[in-house]
Design a protein around this motif. Structure first.
Motif, PDB file in Angstrom:
ATOM      1  N   LEU A 214       0.814  -1.214   0.000  1.00  0.00           N
ATOM      2  CA  LEU A 214       0.000   0.000   0.000  1.00  0.00           C
ATOM      3  C   LEU A 214       0.846   1.261   0.000  1.00  0.00           C
ATOM      4  O   LEU A 214       0.326   2.357   0.143  1.00  0.00           O
ATOM      5  N   TYR A 220      -6.518   3.930  -1.791  1.00  0.00           N
ATOM      6  CA  TYR A 220      -6.335   2.912  -0.759  1.00  0.00           C
ATOM      7  C   TYR A 220      -7.561   2.034  -0.559  1.00  0.00           C
ATOM      8  O   TYR A 220      -7.489   0.983   0.035  1.00  0.00           O
ATOM      9  N   THR A 221      -8.708   2.483  -1.014  1.00  0.00           N
ATOM     10  CA  THR A 221      -9.919   1.684  -0.829  1.00  0.00           C
ATOM     11  C   THR A 221     -10.320   0.925  -2.078  1.00  0.00           C
ATOM     12  O   THR A 221     -11.361   0.274  -2.097  1.00  0.00           O
ATOM     13  N   THR A 224     -11.289  -3.008  -2.180  1.00  0.00           N
ATOM     14  CA  THR A 224     -12.538  -3.498  -1.589  1.00  0.00           C
ATOM     15  C   THR A 224     -13.647  -3.670  -2.613  1.00  0.00           C
ATOM     16  O   THR A 224     -14.727  -4.135  -2.250  1.00  0.00           O
ATOM     17  N   GLY A 245     -10.790  -1.301   4.023  1.00  0.00           N
ATOM     18  CA  GLY A 245     -10.504   0.106   3.775  1.00  0.00           C
ATOM     19  C   GLY A 245     -11.750   0.953   3.982  1.00  0.00           C
ATOM     20  O   GLY A 245     -12.879   0.478   3.836  1.00  0.00           O
ATOM     21  N   GLN A 252      -8.560   8.726   3.436  1.00  0.00           N
ATOM     22  CA  GLN A 252      -8.667   7.330   3.024  1.00  0.00           C
ATOM     23  C   GLN A 252      -7.676   6.490   3.833  1.00  0.00           C
ATOM     24  O   GLN A 252      -6.539   6.893   4.040  1.00  0.00           O
ATOM     25  N   GLY A 254      -6.428   2.253   4.416  1.00  0.00           N
ATOM     26  CA  GLY A 254      -6.519   0.863   3.985  1.00  0.00           C
ATOM     27  C   GLY A 254      -5.570  -0.029   4.781  1.00  0.00           C
ATOM     28  O   GLY A 254      -4.480   0.398   5.158  1.00  0.00           O
TER      29      GLY A 254
END
Length: 477
Positions: A214, A220-221, A224, A245, A252, A254
């Protein structure tokens, strides 16, 4: 020697008689008949014989005194001593100078003692000993090459450089070598990785950071949504990855956890068999040849060289004595290693090789086995990577740390077993393909069979009469 010196010859004969000893009791006295112009006698080296003439002689001479020495015991008796191997002539003359006879004296090595020693050292061997001119001739059949060498070495003691070998080695002189390569490879890999990412673009403050996968700092999401298990530019599917996340406003966050355990095992088995006659080299290769480009010395081009790979076996058997076999062995198993590639100029790339080989010399009897090579290898390595300071925090530090270890074990054994073999009738041998029949069209298309129905076959008398115990023959699955 004239008649006037007869007394001197008598004294000389007496001296030789005293020095060499009297004739052995029971020894045959050779007779020379009157009027016979030629006669042949044999004398062993360093031994003497007594020759008797029917008529008195007044003079005698020998052509080569270095071969035989003579002395008179009386006017009708001659003492002959063999000095060195060879052939010479003994001449007898009467009182009036008339020729009585010529005697061909042949001096040969003393083989009586040699025969006795040969019988003591090699009692069960059928060896015949003869003399030829100034040498020894050995003939017959011995049971092994080692005993043949012993007989020749003993003969050299009695006739150095003058031993003729006409002996042959009997028994079975063809050797079948069975080599078994057995290798087991086991590997275990475990890894635990935690990746944390944070991104904030709200207001006038921009915050971006992360570790692990990451750390690329983008979206970062995104993992999902079910499309991929990683973020950013990477689209590689992650195995054993679990992520969570969320976003709150412009922030944001995660979290990605990866836990992976992999196990593997490789079994390699090769059993090459090869037959060779005693003393001759045999080679075996089941595999192929891999082309490798090699640049010319002047740099003007590329030459292709071929490197063999597969199951290789070179051996030279020597039947030493009876069923004792000396083996000079060179065996190897190699394969192409696709995990290692070497690129050359011009876009040419070649692979590396995995190779297990041994070269040795051993000695064993028919049917015995030797583990001529063995290897037990255990490789272990581990790796721990973390964010400085943050990775040392209890419990929470696991989010900033990645750990993994790999263990590889390999065990290799090479076993050789020689057998003395003899040829048999061709009808007695079977092939793995003898029990497989090509399917007919109806069997292939209607029944889907790739092999035809097995026939009863015919029993070969030489094989059917043998009493087999345990597993034997060929197996096709």
């Amino acid at each position: 020697m004239r008649s006037s010196s007869f007394l001197k010859a008598g004294l000389l004969g007496l001296a030789v008689f005293v020095l060499a000893g009297p004739p052995v009791v029971g020894q045959e006295i050779l007779k020379v008949a009157k009027g016979v112009t030629s006669r042949s006698i044999k004398v062993a080296m360093n031994r003497a014989v007594v020759m008797e003439s029917e008529v008195a002689f007044s003079e005698l001479s020998v052509a080569n005194p270095a071969i035989a020495d003579i002395a008179t015991l009386s006017d009708k008796t001659i003492y002959i001593l063999g000095k060195s191997p060879g052939r010479t002539t003994l001449t007898l003359l009467g009182p009036n100078g008339k020729l009585i006879t010529n005697v061909d004296v042949q001096v040969a090595p003393d083989i009586a003692e040699f025969k006795e020693r040969l019988q003591e050292i090699l009692p069960n061997e059928n060896i015949e000993v003869r003399t030829a001119n100034d040498g020894i001739v050995l003939s017959g059949q011995v049971s092994g090459k080692q005993k043949l060498s012993r007989a020749l070495e003993l003969g050299e003691r009695y006739a150095p450089g003058r031993v003729t070998n006409l002996m042959s080695v009997g028994g079975t002189q063809q050797v079948m070598l069975k080599v078994r390569f057995a290798e087991m490879q086991r590997s275990v890999t475990k890894s635990l990785t935690a990746s944390l990412g944070l991104n904030s673009t709200g207001g006038a403050v921009t915050l971006e950071g992360g570790n692990g996968v990451l750390a690329n700092g983008t979206n970062y999401t995104a993992f999902t949504d079910g499309n991929t298990a990683t973020l950013g530019a990477s689209t590689t599917q992650r195995i054993g990855a679990y992520g969570i996340g969320f976003s709150a406003g412009g922030v944001q966050m995660g979290l990605l956890l990866e836990a992976l355990e992999s196990k593997g095992m490789v079994r390699t088995l090769a059993e090459p068999n090869l037959v060779a006659i005693s003393g001759q080299q045999a080679k075996f290769l089941a595999g192929g040849e891999y082309p490798i480009p090699v640049a010319n010395a002047n740099g003007t081009g590329v030459t292709i060289q071929y490197k063999p790979f597969g199951v290789e076996l070179n051996f030279t058997p020597v039947v030493v004595d009876g069923n004792l076999i000396n083996l000079k062995i060179s065996a190897a198993v190699s394969s192409i290693d696709s995990t290692i590639t070497v690129a050359q100029n011009g876009g040419i790339s070649v692979n590396a090789f995995k190779r297990r080989e041994t070269s040795t010399t051993v000695e064993m009897r028919d049917g015995q086995s030797f583990a001529i090579a063995g290897l037990l290898q255990d490789d272990f390595n581990d790796l721990s990577a973390q964010v400085p300071w943050l990775g040392n925090i209890p419990i929470l530090g696991a989010l900033f740390r990645s750990s993994s270890f790999t263990r590889r074990q390999s065990e290799l054994v090479i076993i050789v077993t020689p057998h003395l073999v003899t040829p048999i009738k061709g009808e007695s041998l079977t092939l793995p393909t003898d029990r497989i029949r090509i399917p007919s069209e109806s069997e292939l298309f209607l029944l889907g069979k790739v092999a035809g129905k097995k026939g009863k076959g015919k029993a070969v008398s030489d094989v059917a009469t043998q009493n087999y115990k345990g597993s034997y023959g060929y197996v096709m699955e």
